[in-house]
Design a protein around this motif. Sequence first.
Motif, PDB file in Angstrom:
ATOM      1  N   ALA A   1       3.079   7.708  -4.826  1.00 55.26           N
ATOM      2  CA  ALA A   1       3.000   7.028  -6.119  1.00 55.26           C
ATOM      3  C   ALA A   1       3.262   8.008  -7.259  1.00 55.26           C
ATOM      4  O   ALA A   1       3.986   7.692  -8.207  1.00 55.26           O
TER       5      ALA A   1
ATOM      6  N   GLU B   1       0.846  -1.194   0.000  1.00 53.75           N
ATOM      7  CA  GLU B   1       0.000   0.000   0.000  1.00 53.75           C
ATOM      8  C   GLU B   1       0.883   1.247   0.000  1.00 53.75           C
ATOM      9  O   GLU B   1       1.845   1.352   0.752  1.00 53.75           O
TER      10      GLU B   1
ATOM     11  N   LYS C   1      -6.868   3.904  -9.726  1.00 56.16           N
ATOM     12  CA  LYS C   1      -7.791   3.255  -8.799  1.00 56.16           C
ATOM     13  C   LYS C   1      -8.050   4.154  -7.584  1.00 56.16           C
ATOM     14  O   LYS C   1      -9.195   4.319  -7.155  1.00 56.16           O
TER      15      LYS C   1
ATOM     16  N   THR D   1      -2.494   1.958 -10.058  1.00 58.20           N
ATOM     17  CA  THR D   1      -2.777   2.185  -8.644  1.00 58.20           C
ATOM     18  C   THR D   1      -3.316   3.594  -8.433  1.00 58.20           C
ATOM     19  O   THR D   1      -4.299   3.788  -7.721  1.00 58.20           O
TER      20      THR D   1
ATOM     21  N   LYS E   1       2.219  -0.146 -13.340  1.00 61.42           N
ATOM     22  CA  LYS E   1       1.554  -0.607 -12.113  1.00 61.42           C
ATOM     23  C   LYS E   1       1.189   0.581 -11.227  1.00 61.42           C
ATOM     24  O   LYS E   1       0.087   0.644 -10.672  1.00 61.42           O
TER      25      LYS E   1
END
Length: 74
Positions: A9, A3, A46, A43, A39
């Motif tokens: 990110a 997480e 999302k 993420t 990826k």
Amino acid sequence: MKEIKFEEAIQKLEEIAKELESGTLGLDESVEKFEEGMKLSKTCTKMLNEAEKRINILINNGEEIQEENFVPEE
């Protein structure tokens, strides 16, 4: 993938983009960085979709508070 916070990110995605743009990475390392970036991108997407679902605008309708779904302006 463990997480990660949205901001972390995005920062990592920026770092990967700079590395890929530098042209100093070999082919294998470039492919690995690209995969990692994809990826992270998924993420982030999302997380943004989940946040959008949670955003509600409270409207004071007289004495009653009414909840409406957030609709972004285009």
